[in-house]
Design an enzyme around this catalytic site. Structure first.
Site, PDB file in Angstrom:
ATOM      1  N   TYR A 159       0.855  -1.208   0.000  1.00  0.00           N
ATOM      2  CA  TYR A 159       0.000   0.000   0.000  1.00  0.00           C
ATOM      3  C   TYR A 159       0.888   1.255   0.000  1.00  0.00           C
ATOM      4  O   TYR A 159       0.506   2.308  -0.505  1.00  0.00           O
ATOM      5  CB  TYR A 159      -0.969  -0.032   1.185  1.00  0.00           C
ATOM      6  CG  TYR A 159      -2.166   0.883   1.014  1.00  0.00           C
ATOM      7  CD1 TYR A 159      -3.027   0.747  -0.071  1.00  0.00           C
ATOM      8  CD2 TYR A 159      -2.435   1.888   1.944  1.00  0.00           C
ATOM      9  CE1 TYR A 159      -4.126   1.582  -0.230  1.00  0.00           C
ATOM     10  CE2 TYR A 159      -3.531   2.722   1.795  1.00  0.00           C
ATOM     11  CZ  TYR A 159      -4.373   2.565   0.707  1.00  0.00           C
ATOM     12  OH  TYR A 159      -5.451   3.405   0.556  1.00  0.00           O
ATOM     13  N   LYS A 166      -2.967   8.317   3.104  1.00  0.00           N
ATOM     14  CA  LYS A 166      -4.187   8.150   3.921  1.00  0.00           C
ATOM     15  C   LYS A 166      -3.958   8.640   5.352  1.00  0.00           C
ATOM     16  O   LYS A 166      -4.886   9.157   5.981  1.00  0.00           O
ATOM     17  CB  LYS A 166      -4.661   6.693   3.914  1.00  0.00           C
ATOM     18  CG  LYS A 166      -5.217   6.205   2.576  1.00  0.00           C
ATOM     19  CD  LYS A 166      -6.423   6.986   2.089  1.00  0.00           C
ATOM     20  CE  LYS A 166      -7.141   6.277   0.939  1.00  0.00           C
ATOM     21  NZ  LYS A 166      -8.189   7.121   0.324  1.00  0.00           N
TER      22      LYS A 166
HETATM   23  P1  NAD Z   1     -12.983   3.573  -7.535  1.00  0.00           P
HETATM   24  O1  NAD Z   1     -11.900   3.303  -8.518  1.00  0.00           O
HETATM   25  O2  NAD Z   1     -14.359   3.224  -7.923  1.00  0.00           O
HETATM   26  O3  NAD Z   1     -12.946   5.102  -7.071  1.00  0.00           O
HETATM   27  C1  NAD Z   1     -11.775   5.887  -7.079  1.00  0.00           C
HETATM   28  C2  NAD Z   1     -12.152   7.177  -7.780  1.00  0.00           C
HETATM   29  O4  NAD Z   1     -11.075   8.111  -7.764  1.00  0.00           O
HETATM   30  C3  NAD Z   1     -12.535   6.941  -9.248  1.00  0.00           C
HETATM   31  O5  NAD Z   1     -13.845   7.388  -9.476  1.00  0.00           O
HETATM   32  C4  NAD Z   1     -11.535   7.799  -9.996  1.00  0.00           C
HETATM   33  O6  NAD Z   1     -12.088   8.377 -11.167  1.00  0.00           O
HETATM   34  C5  NAD Z   1     -11.229   8.852  -8.948  1.00  0.00           C
HETATM   35  N1  NAD Z   1     -10.027   9.617  -9.296  1.00  0.00           N
HETATM   36  C6  NAD Z   1      -8.737   9.182  -9.416  1.00  0.00           C
HETATM   37  N2  NAD Z   1      -7.954  10.189  -9.827  1.00  0.00           N
HETATM   38  C7  NAD Z   1      -8.751  11.288  -9.961  1.00  0.00           C
HETATM   39  C8  NAD Z   1      -8.531  12.623 -10.379  1.00  0.00           C
HETATM   40  N3  NAD Z   1      -7.309  13.071 -10.747  1.00  0.00           N
HETATM   41  N4  NAD Z   1      -9.594  13.484 -10.417  1.00  0.00           N
HETATM   42  C9  NAD Z   1     -10.822  13.051 -10.051  1.00  0.00           C
HETATM   43  N5  NAD Z   1     -11.094  11.798  -9.652  1.00  0.00           N
HETATM   44  C10 NAD Z   1     -10.055  10.932  -9.624  1.00  0.00           C
HETATM   45  O7  NAD Z   1     -12.538   2.800  -6.202  1.00  0.00           O
HETATM   46  P2  NAD Z   1     -13.102   2.846  -4.707  1.00  0.00           P
HETATM   47  O8  NAD Z   1     -12.533   1.663  -4.064  1.00  0.00           O
HETATM   48  O9  NAD Z   1     -14.557   3.066  -4.718  1.00  0.00           O
HETATM   49  O10 NAD Z   1     -12.348   4.120  -4.093  1.00  0.00           O
HETATM   50  C11 NAD Z   1     -13.007   5.212  -3.469  1.00  0.00           C
HETATM   51  C12 NAD Z   1     -12.275   5.633  -2.207  1.00  0.00           C
HETATM   52  O11 NAD Z   1     -12.373   4.586  -1.259  1.00  0.00           O
HETATM   53  C13 NAD Z   1     -10.793   5.913  -2.394  1.00  0.00           C
HETATM   54  O12 NAD Z   1     -10.437   7.023  -1.607  1.00  0.00           O
HETATM   55  C14 NAD Z   1     -10.144   4.671  -1.828  1.00  0.00           C
HETATM   56  O13 NAD Z   1      -8.854   4.929  -1.337  1.00  0.00           O
HETATM   57  C15 NAD Z   1     -11.098   4.374  -0.704  1.00  0.00           C
HETATM   58  N6  NAD Z   1     -11.026   3.014  -0.153  1.00  0.00           N
HETATM   59  C16 NAD Z   1     -11.137   1.922  -0.971  1.00  0.00           C
HETATM   60  C17 NAD Z   1     -11.075   0.635  -0.434  1.00  0.00           C
HETATM   61  C18 NAD Z   1     -11.145  -0.589  -1.299  1.00  0.00           C
HETATM   62  O14 NAD Z   1     -10.675  -1.645  -0.877  1.00  0.00           O
HETATM   63  N7  NAD Z   1     -11.718  -0.527  -2.492  1.00  0.00           N
HETATM   64  C19 NAD Z   1     -10.909   0.474   0.957  1.00  0.00           C
HETATM   65  C20 NAD Z   1     -10.824   1.620   1.764  1.00  0.00           C
HETATM   66  C21 NAD Z   1     -10.881   2.887   1.195  1.00  0.00           C
HETATM   67  O1  0WE Z   2      -7.069   3.041  -1.592  1.00  0.00           O
HETATM   68  C1  0WE Z   2      -7.082   1.992  -2.222  1.00  0.00           C
HETATM   69  C2  0WE Z   2      -6.643   1.959  -3.661  1.00  0.00           C
HETATM   70  C3  0WE Z   2      -5.879   3.187  -4.043  1.00  0.00           C
HETATM   71  C4  0WE Z   2      -5.270   3.189  -5.416  1.00  0.00           C
HETATM   72  C5  0WE Z   2      -5.360   2.134  -6.329  1.00  0.00           C
HETATM   73  C6  0WE Z   2      -4.747   2.249  -7.570  1.00  0.00           C
HETATM   74  C7  0WE Z   2      -4.752   1.137  -8.573  1.00  0.00           C
HETATM   75  C8  0WE Z   2      -4.592   1.648  -9.987  1.00  0.00           C
HETATM   76  C9  0WE Z   2      -4.558   4.299  -5.758  1.00  0.00           C
HETATM   77  N1  0WE Z   2      -3.958   4.427  -6.954  1.00  0.00           N
HETATM   78  C10 0WE Z   2      -4.056   3.434  -7.870  1.00  0.00           C
HETATM   79  N2  0WE Z   2      -3.425   3.603  -9.070  1.00  0.00           N
HETATM   80  C11 0WE Z   2      -3.598   2.762 -10.105  1.00  0.00           C
HETATM   81  O2  0WE Z   2      -2.975   2.940 -11.184  1.00  0.00           O
HETATM   82  N3  0WE Z   2      -7.478   0.841  -1.570  1.00  0.00           N
HETATM   83  C12 0WE Z   2      -7.747   0.889  -0.159  1.00  0.00           C
HETATM   84  C13 0WE Z   2      -7.547  -0.481  -2.233  1.00  0.00           C
HETATM   85  C14 0WE Z   2      -6.236  -1.165  -2.042  1.00  0.00           C
HETATM   86  O3  0WE Z   2      -5.183  -0.866  -2.821  1.00  0.00           O
HETATM   87  C15 0WE Z   2      -4.106  -1.616  -2.361  1.00  0.00           C
HETATM   88  C16 0WE Z   2      -4.505  -2.383  -1.262  1.00  0.00           C
HETATM   89  C17 0WE Z   2      -5.880  -2.104  -1.050  1.00  0.00           C
HETATM   90  C18 0WE Z   2      -6.743  -2.652   0.026  1.00  0.00           C
HETATM   91  C19 0WE Z   2      -2.792  -1.644  -2.808  1.00  0.00           C
HETATM   92  C20 0WE Z   2      -1.866  -2.486  -2.173  1.00  0.00           C
HETATM   93  C21 0WE Z   2      -2.257  -3.249  -1.083  1.00  0.00           C
HETATM   94  C22 0WE Z   2      -3.582  -3.218  -0.611  1.00  0.00           C
END
Ligand code: NAD
Ligand code: 0WE
Length: 270
Positions: A159, A166
């Site tokens: 991560y 974060k």
């Molecule tokens: P997702 O890919 O659906 O959402 C991420 C969003 O970030 C996308 O809509 C993307 O368009 C947007 N984004 C990235 N770069 C951008 C930019 N330059 N301008 C505007 N928008 C931009 O994935 P998600 O998992 O729904 O992620 C949403 C939030 O939840 C993130 O902050 C992520 O870190 C957090 N989160 C995700 C998880 C997980 O496991 N999926 C767990 C905890 C927290």
């Molecule tokens: O916040 C996230 C994902 C954030 C994220 C994911 C990507 C993938 C594609 C940010 N930047 C990018 N850039 C890309 O090009 N999560 C909480 C999901 C997540 O991501 C991981 C996790 C978990 C959980 C990455 C490594 C290890 C665990």
């Protein structure tokens, strides 16, 4: 009798829907179900094709592009919102980004550019949005919510820079809550368990990670987008009127556990 939770007449602006698996989309659906009007921004034309029909299915009155790396685009969105609605009740920040190459191997290899990119998109964007939302939210008992992850608190392999971002995001929630509290605006975060979204795609071993969470968590399952959506609705509603500066775990209890006692873990009934 009045329902315990209604957002009738309220307006929300949501950043971070990419598709129907996005956490932001689940939040949008819950807010809409509670009677809230929901506006959307999307990151670029390619995503606009996906987001527009989703937004239309909730009768959204506002669907605009916004790359949060660009001050002018953030400015434009909030000024359009002001012209159209005058006020804003709820702001959802569900945006994160780092260079894919920085989510492999080690943290120490992060370049200056990679560090800046992750902090800019994943942290500074919340600060900029809060500043633009402030004049629209004053006097509305407004609520701002962001999404964070356990990697801010403990080392989660790969991560890396996102964990550091974060951590800064969670600190930003507290500083913004302190700044905006006197204006009646609450600022909170949800620390969600891992969910298979676009942002989780291409992350090595994500399936193994989900398995581990399922086995370790007190609730013996993974969180769903809907779990997060419902908690987001709560935090943005008057039911949470006394909560600000808080990071709430919505992770089936994973974060309270220490070393998993693998041998003692009861087999989950299939
Ligand atoms: P997702 O890919 O659906 O959402 C991420 C969003 O970030 C996308 O809509 C993307 O368009 C947007 N984004 C990235 N770069 C951008 C930019 N330059 N301008 C505007 N928008 C931009 O994935 P998600 O998992 O729904 O992620 C949403 C939030 O939840 C993130 O902050 C992520 O870190 C957090 N989160 C995700 C998880 C997980 O496991 N999926 C767990 C905890 C927290
Ligand atoms: O916040 C996230 C994902 C954030 C994220 C994911 C990507 C993938 C594609 C940010 N930047 C990018 N850039 C890309 O090009 N999560 C909480 C999901 C997540 O991501 C991981 C996790 C978990 C959980 C990455 C490594 C290890 C665990």
């Amino acid at each position: 009798m009045e329902p315990i939770l209604s957002l009738d007449g309220k307006k929300a602006l949501i950043f971070g829907v990419a598709n129907d698996r996005s956490i932001a989309w689940a939040i949008a659906q819950e807010l809409h179900r509670a009677g809230c009007a929901v506006g959307f921004t999307y990151a670029g034309e390619a995503l606009g094709k996906r987001v527009t029909p989703l937004a239309q299915s909730l009768n959204s009155p506002f669907i605009e592009p916004c790359d949060v790396a660009d001050d002018a685009q953030i400015e434009r969105v909030f000024s359009l919102w002001k012209e159209k609605f005058g006020t804003l009740d709820i702001l959802i920040h569900a945006v994160a980004f780092a260079d894919r190459n920085d989510l492999k191997e080690h943290y120490y290899t992060t370049s200056r550019a990679g560090f800046h990119l992750a902090m800019d998109i994943s942290v500074y964007s919340l600060v900029a949005m809060a500043r633009h939302a402030l004049p629209l939210m004053e006097g509305t008992n407004g609520s701002i919510l962001t999404l964070t992850y356990y990697g801010a608190e403990k080392v989660v392999k790969r991560y890396n820079i996102m964990g550091v971002a974060k951590a800064a995001l969670e600190a930003s929630v507290r500083y913004l809550a302190s700044d905006l509290g006197p204006k009646g605006i609450r600022v909170n975060g949800i620390s969600a368990g891992p969910i298979k979204t676009l942002a989780a795609s291409g992350i090595g071993d994500f399936r193994a990670m989900l398995k581990h969470h399922e086995k370790t968590s007190p609730l013996q399952r993974n969180v769903s987008q809907e779990d997060v959506g419902k908690s987001a609705l709560f935090l943005c509603s008057p039911l949470a009127s006394g909560i600000t500066g808080e990071i709430m775990h919505v992770d089936c209890g994973y974060n309270i556990m220490s070393t998993p006692a693998i041998d003692e873990t009861p087999e989950k009934a299939e």
